[in-house]
Write a protein that holds these residues in place. Sequence first.
Motif, PDB file in Angstrom:
ATOM      1  N   HIS A 115      54.524-118.635   0.423  1.00 25.81           N
ATOM      2  CA  HIS A 115      55.965-118.418   0.614  1.00 25.81           C
ATOM      3  C   HIS A 115      56.584-119.688   1.163  1.00 25.81           C
ATOM      4  CE1 HIS A 115      55.022-114.220  -0.020  1.00 25.81           C
ATOM      5  NE2 HIS A 115      54.111-114.319   0.925  1.00 25.81           N
TER       6      HIS A 115
ATOM      7  N   ASP B 183      61.822-117.188  -6.215  1.00 23.49           N
ATOM      8  CA  ASP B 183      61.210-116.014  -5.598  1.00 23.49           C
ATOM      9  C   ASP B 183      62.270-114.929  -5.428  1.00 23.49           C
ATOM     10  OD1 ASP B 183      59.826-114.113  -4.107  1.00 23.49           O
ATOM     11  OD2 ASP B 183      58.780-115.610  -2.898  1.00 23.49           O
ATOM     12  N   ASP B 184      62.510-114.188  -6.512  1.00 21.03           N
ATOM     13  CA  ASP B 184      63.600-113.203  -6.519  1.00 21.03           C
ATOM     14  C   ASP B 184      63.428-112.116  -5.467  1.00 21.03           C
ATOM     15  OD1 ASP B 184      64.940-114.507  -8.575  1.00 21.03           O
ATOM     16  OD2 ASP B 184      63.905-113.379 -10.137  1.00 21.03           O
ATOM     17  N   GLU B 185      62.197-111.684  -5.259  1.00 13.56           N
ATOM     18  CA  GLU B 185      61.942-110.609  -4.293  1.00 13.56           C
ATOM     19  C   GLU B 185      62.275-111.066  -2.870  1.00 13.56           C
ATOM     20  OE1 GLU B 185      58.135-107.919  -2.899  1.00 13.56           O
ATOM     21  OE2 GLU B 185      58.081-108.849  -4.881  1.00 13.56           O
TER      22      GLU B 185
ATOM     23  N   LEU C 204      66.033-111.627  -2.410  1.00 13.80           N
ATOM     24  CA  LEU C 204      66.747-110.366  -2.234  1.00 13.80           C
ATOM     25  C   LEU C 204      66.618-109.860  -0.797  1.00 13.80           C
ATOM     26  CD1 LEU C 204      68.318-108.276  -4.006  1.00 13.80           C
ATOM     27  CD2 LEU C 204      66.151-107.058  -4.244  1.00 13.80           C
ATOM     28  N   ALA C 205      65.404-109.941  -0.244  1.00 14.76           N
ATOM     29  CA  ALA C 205      65.169-109.467   1.125  1.00 14.76           C
ATOM     30  C   ALA C 205      65.930-110.316   2.134  1.00 14.76           C
ATOM     31  CB  ALA C 205      63.671-109.491   1.433  1.00 14.76           C
TER      32      ALA C 205
END
Length: 195
Positions: free
Chosen positions: A92, A112-114, A117-118
Amino acid sequence: MGYADLAKSQTEGKDYKVLLRPVAGSSSAVIAPHGGRIEHYTSDIARGIAGDDFNLYLFEGIRPSGNYSALHLTSHRFDEPRCLELLSLCDHVIAVHGCGGDDPKVLLGGLDDELKLAIGAAVGGLGIEVQSNGHSFPATDPTNICNRGRRGVGVQIELTMALRLNGSWDTVCAAVRSVLLTLPKARPVGGEQRE
């Protein structure tokens, strides 16, 4: 122009400095490739996000003046070897940047779409405007430094000048940290993560 070109005309310790602080057991890195006097306060923000829990890398301009023009390597050309080595061990990656803007706003980019989003949800929950699409900093080039970790994806966080100057970025740091603290510590190299 990449780091090798920059290093021919600029002197480490006089024009810029590099801080590399690995954290044993962490597979997340927080970096400020335009830190110090290049994009003001991005080093402070990266330090605030990383705390003592995550790997930290800062490339900082320390010239009396002209830091941006002399030391700003475009993100898809940022290839300073110590940074690349650190990121090769990380799943990450969060790259902290500064951009112009008279309104306090966070612009998110990266592949890193996930995670994007977070982070967007956490920062947006503070009442700060977050934009994840339709801005000038998508950071979708695979060679963008935020996407150079082990998984080939990452998140670029651009904070407007208004947000960096008014000092409320400490809450942004806490929000981003809260997301990173929920991530797995490390994934096996070359394998799938086991539940």
